[in-house]
Design an enzyme around this catalytic site. Structure first.
Site, PDB file in Angstrom:
ATOM      1  N   SER A 192       0.839  -1.189   0.000  1.00 11.77           N
ATOM      2  CA  SER A 192       0.000   0.000   0.000  1.00 11.77           C
ATOM      3  C   SER A 192       0.881   1.250   0.000  1.00 11.77           C
ATOM      4  O   SER A 192       1.686   1.435  -0.903  1.00 11.77           O
ATOM      5  CB  SER A 192      -0.956  -0.036   1.206  1.00 11.77           C
ATOM      6  OG  SER A 192      -1.948   0.953   1.101  1.00 11.77           O
ATOM      7  N   GLU A 249      -1.810  -3.122  -8.080  1.00 12.28           N
ATOM      8  CA  GLU A 249      -3.077  -3.313  -7.373  1.00 12.28           C
ATOM      9  C   GLU A 249      -3.521  -1.968  -6.834  1.00 12.28           C
ATOM     10  O   GLU A 249      -2.735  -1.018  -6.774  1.00 12.28           O
ATOM     11  CB  GLU A 249      -2.904  -4.326  -6.234  1.00 12.28           C
ATOM     12  CG  GLU A 249      -1.898  -3.925  -5.146  1.00 12.28           C
ATOM     13  CD  GLU A 249      -2.438  -2.941  -4.119  1.00 12.28           C
ATOM     14  OE1 GLU A 249      -3.654  -2.976  -3.833  1.00 12.28           O
ATOM     15  OE2 GLU A 249      -1.641  -2.125  -3.606  1.00 12.28           O
ATOM     16  N   HIS A 280      -5.190  -5.182  -1.731  1.00 14.99           N
ATOM     17  CA  HIS A 280      -5.958  -4.876  -0.528  1.00 14.99           C
ATOM     18  C   HIS A 280      -7.106  -5.874  -0.384  1.00 14.99           C
ATOM     19  O   HIS A 280      -8.282  -5.550  -0.557  1.00 14.99           O
ATOM     20  CB  HIS A 280      -6.490  -3.452  -0.593  1.00 14.99           C
ATOM     21  CG  HIS A 280      -5.446  -2.402  -0.423  1.00 14.99           C
ATOM     22  ND1 HIS A 280      -4.536  -2.097  -1.412  1.00 14.99           N
ATOM     23  CD2 HIS A 280      -5.170  -1.571   0.625  1.00 14.99           C
ATOM     24  CE1 HIS A 280      -3.744  -1.117  -0.980  1.00 14.99           C
ATOM     25  NE2 HIS A 280      -4.104  -0.789   0.240  1.00 14.99           N
TER      26      HIS A 280
END
Length: 342
Positions: free
Chosen positions: A144, A244, A315
């Protein structure tokens, strides 16, 4: 509150924590890249440091990860700033910088796990010195917002890093964790100790068959595009790129993939892996009219490398550990896709 006493009182021997599991006739593209340094793999007795360089997390919330990593045979130390809060951040910029710097400089720390993502690393990345880190490479762990570290190290130092779940994803009660939680968390240990990792994803009609052998790079799409043109700009040339993202509208995903294309990040790949994309629903009356499959396919029509969708990274619960900077084989066929570390 006495930090050491607090942590000591919560970290108990716990139950025995052992499990195992990992995901255990096409064109071929080979881009061998041997220029990346691989930090020493961990062994029993090595020390992992925990820090919060981005968002806030409480001390209590990192206890399950401490317990489990100790059960793996590792020592764990917690950064001075972990558990502090400055609005959304895990403490002020200066303190988060100092915490990460201390961990980077300490040769006794063999791996640094970020407690959670959120936002904040781009605010401090240019303040850090990697002089000692280059002399004594260690595994940096997270995903992230931690993509900023993966990208910066990829671009500037060519040292392998570990894209994986963080402390906030460890289950509170390991005995009640489902099979996917067990496998993804266990993959962190497997990656850190040097095991070969193999992951598979099912066939998707939009996949493009092929086979490649190259270095793996990637992370969160928003961070990769945010860092474009900066000193932390991700180098994708000749690599297997994985991306992602989460909580984005489809039109914004489209804009970010145009960024990848227009900046040349898609033009010389060995392969492309599309992980999980948790999307915001379109606003009623302003539907974008294209899927993530449409968005990606449009940008890569002129290239011939293998492409797979719905890979278990992102995620989501099925977010497996990936060693960036390590050579992998990547194969996409009619039966699905396989990524294997070399």
């Amino acid at each position: 509150m006495n930090r050491k006493r607090f942590i000591s009182s919560l970290v108990t021997a716990g139950a025995a924590l052992s499990t195992s599991g990992a995901w255990a006739a096409v064109p071929e593209i080979t881009y061998a890249d041997t220029h990346y340094k691989i930090p020493p793999y961990l062994k029993a007795g090595d020390t992992i440091g925990i820090i919060s360089p981005s968002g806030y997390i409480s001390l209590a919330d990192i206890i399950p990860s401490i317990q489990l990593m100790q059960s793996w045979g590792f020592n764990v130390v917690v950064g001075d700033n972990t558990g502090k809060k400055d609005f959304i951040y895990g403490g002020p910029d200066e303190e988060r910088t100092a915490d990460l710097q201390q961990m980077l400089d300490n040769p006794q720390i063999k791996a640094i796990m970020c407690a959670r993502g959120g936002y904040g690393l781009v605010r401090i990345i240019d303040r850090l010195s990697f002089k000692q880190f280059k002399k004594h490479p260690k595994w940096l762990i997270g995903f992230s917002d931690i993509t900023a570290l993966h990208c910066h190290i990829n671009r500037n130092f060519k040292i392998a890093t570990l894209h994986s779940k963080m402390c906030n994803s460890f289950p509170d009660d390991w005995t009640k964790a489902d099979a996917m939680q067990v496998a993804t968390i266990q993959s962190i240990k497997q990656a850190l100790t040097g095991e070969s990792l193999t992951y598979s994803s099912p066939a998707v009609i939009q996949n493009r068959p092929g086979k490649a052998e190259a270095t793996l790079a990637g992370g969160n799409l928003s961070l990769i595009t945010t860092l474009s043109g900066t000193p932390s700009d991700l180098d994708t040339d000749g690599k297997i790129l994985f991306v992602e993202d989460t909580h984005e509208y489809l039109y914004n995903i489209d804009r970010m993939f145009w960024n990848l294309k227009q900046s040349g990040k898609l033009s010389n790949l060995a392969g492309l892996i599309i992980g999980g994309f948790q999307l915001k629903p379109d606003v009623a009356g302003e539907e974008f009219g294209r899927t993530i499959y449409d968005i990606v396919t449009e940008k890569i029509t002129e290239y011939d490398y293998p492409v797979c969708f719905d890979f278990p990274v992102g995620h989501q619960k099925n977010n497996f550990a990936l060693r960036c900077g390590i050579p992998h084989t990547f194969e996409v066929g009619i039966g699905g896709s396989t990524l294997r570390s070399l």
